[in-house]
Design an enzyme around this catalytic site. Structure first.
Site, PDB file in Angstrom:
ATOM      1  N   HIS A 131      87.580  98.078  36.245  1.00 30.17           N
ATOM      2  CA  HIS A 131      88.290  99.200  36.863  1.00 30.17           C
ATOM      3  C   HIS A 131      89.164  98.763  38.044  1.00 30.17           C
ATOM      4  CE1 HIS A 131      84.821  99.466  39.768  1.00 30.17           C
ATOM      5  NE2 HIS A 131      85.793  99.823  40.588  1.00 30.17           N
ATOM      6  N   ASP A 176      82.300  97.031  32.512  1.00 33.88           N
ATOM      7  CA  ASP A 176      83.114  96.983  33.728  1.00 33.88           C
ATOM      8  C   ASP A 176      83.238  95.561  34.273  1.00 33.88           C
ATOM      9  OD1 ASP A 176      84.784  98.188  35.553  1.00 33.88           O
ATOM     10  OD2 ASP A 176      83.191  98.704  36.963  1.00 33.88           O
ATOM     11  N   SER A 236      84.258  96.832  45.185  1.00 30.85           N
ATOM     12  CA  SER A 236      84.131  96.651  43.742  1.00 30.85           C
ATOM     13  C   SER A 236      84.617  95.272  43.318  1.00 30.85           C
ATOM     14  CB  SER A 236      84.939  97.717  43.006  1.00 30.85           C
ATOM     15  OG  SER A 236      84.406  99.003  43.221  1.00 30.85           O
TER      16      SER A 236
END
Length: 477
Positions: A125, A155, A229
């Site tokens: 992402h 992911d 992230s």
């Protein structure tokens, strides 16, 4: 008489504690006054000692000095066309001069895991839809990154950079993590620069989070905020145990961290990275080749189960691993490779995290008896041409539904693309439609959808979910 020294010590400690408490209370209650000159003789507050009981104070600094050079900031740019007419294609064609190009930029983090080859792991992402990706090293160098592949359902994404003197993190065995182990998160939260937070492992093997694909997360209370992230979660030896991927907050991610952070364990990230390298940037998943449903209290009683849990097999497809193992409709799968299976979602999650060809030992309840069946996962096709299924679907390509949509409550198949002017397009099918039901029969996934076309129905009607959840029936002519 031997306890006397201990008693004397405790008495002195209590007396000192009372004296200190009284002094603190008096200091808090006394009004502020100008200090007299004599106050200069009061000794200054002592600095923290560097040694306690002959041992230096613990510090994460030596470990982090080795870790932080391997954690990078990820910058992405995406070119998007903006029109005052929104997404209406007709008006955009009529007035192309009013369409402007805008560049969206975003920030994230990444981890160098192979210095020689320049491999960098991050989240899918973080780089999804990006036209340009660059990384900034801890020493300030900014490098263009080459995208090698990604897997949306776990992911995980893999990039490559080329530069001398790169530093990589060794990958630890994340399966050895225990609840209570200390961990440290390193990343670039909110784009403010490299930041370190610490905490403990709150849970391992965490699943059931909506919208996050296949799941086997490490949960931690180390702060993981937007921008973290793709960053590193390390143990106290400075080894990578996870890739930070998400934080949970009912008020939204921009509200900040509330002690519920999740990381992809390195055991899973290593497996996905290996597949991306070997399969030209894609992940090939395996499947058992069966349909199943949840076990409720009524079914549990009828099947003679002690508790209402497991995946009840409703259909077994020929040529699959389930058929080879001898699974039958009516069997209830309660564990796979020793991992508890409570429902069909847990079984699907287990399948999605295994590589093609993986050996699987299934604990099954059949006719009130406990049996174990052994099999392997067969390759799962990623898509089918509509023409292979039925001429009325010619021009459409059907794909497995992304796991993030399944976690959000959907089941069925995804319309991956529709050729302009094709029969499927004329029948009204559109890209990104979700097919949840059809007159061909019951199905939950791509293999079930294909199997339902063993006999083409005289009337083919698809149940379609489109856009913001609008549903409708679509007759195929």
């Amino acid at each position: 008489m031997r306890p006397l020294p201990t008693l004397l010590t405790l008495s002195l400690a209590a007396a000192f504690g009372g004296f200190a408490a009284t002094a603190i209370r008096d200091g808090l209650e006394a009004p502020a006054q100008a200090a007299p000159a004599a106050a200069a003789t009061v000794p200054a507050i002592a600095a923290l000692p560097t040694v306690v009981s002959g041992q230096p104070l613990p510090s994460l600094a030596p470990m982090l000095a080795k870790v932080t050079p391997a954690v990078v900031s990820v910058h992405t740019k995406q070119r998007v066309k903006v029109s005052p007419f929104g997404g209406d294609p007709m008006f955009r064609r009529m007035f192309p001069e009013l369409t402007q190009e805008r560049i969206n930029e975003s920030l994230g983090s990444g981890v160098i895991v192979d210095a020689q080859r320049g491999y960098v792991l991050t989240n899918h992402h973080v780089i999804e839809g990006a036209d340009e990706v660059s990384v900034t090293l801890a020493d300030g160098r900014t490098l263009k990154a080459e995208f090698l592949g990604s897997d949306p359902d776990t992911d995980v994404a893999l990039m490559r950079i080329t530069a001398p003197n790169l530093v990589a993190l060794p990958l630890a065995n994340s399966d050895a993590l225990r609840v209570g182990d200390f961990v440290v998160a390193v990343g670039n939260p909110f784009g403010i620069g490299q930041t370190v937070t610490s905490g403990i492992v709150s849970a391992v093997g965490r699943t059931g989070l909506r919208g996050l694909g296949f799941q086997n997360f490490i949960q931690t209370d180390a702060s993981i905020n937007p921008g973290n992230s793709g960053g590193a979660l390390v143990n106290l030896n400075g080894e990578l145990v996870g890739i930070n991927t998400a934080s949970f907050n009912p008020r939204g991610s921009m509200a900040g961290n509330i002690g519920l952070g999740f990381a992809i364990p390195t055991s899973l990230a290593r497996n996905i990275m290996g597949q991306l390298i070997a399969n030209n940037g894609v992940v090939i998943r395996g499947t058992l080749g069966l349909e199943s449903q949840a076990v409720d209290a009524r079914l549990a009683q009828g099947l003679g189960l002690d508790e209402a849990r497991g995946a009840l097999v409703t259909q077994v497809y020929s040529g699959g691993g389930a058929a080879a193992a001898g699974l039958k409709p009516g069997d209830v799968i309660v564990a796979a490779n020793g991992e508890r299976i409570d429902d069909p979602d847990a079984l699907r999650n287990f399948e999605g995290l295994q590589a093609v060809g993986s050996r699987v030992a299934l604990d099954v309840r059949r006719d009130g008896k406990v049996i174990q069946l052994n099999t392997s996962l067969r390759e799962q096709p990623k898509s089918f041409q509509g023409l292979e299924l039925d001429p009325r679907l010619a021009g459409a390509v059907f794909a497995e539904l992304p796991e993030r949509l399944r976690q959000s409550g959907y089941s069925g198949v995804l319309v991956e693309s529709v050729a302009r002017g094709s029969r499927a397009a004329q029948n009204g099918l559109q890209k990104d439609d979700i097919i949840t039901a059809a007159t061909t029969g019951k199905f939950d996934d791509l293999s079930g959808f294909r199997a339902s076309f063993t006999q083409a129905p005289a009337q083919l009607i698809l149940r379609v979910v489109r856009g913001g959840g609008r549903q409708g029936n679509l007759p195929m002519q």
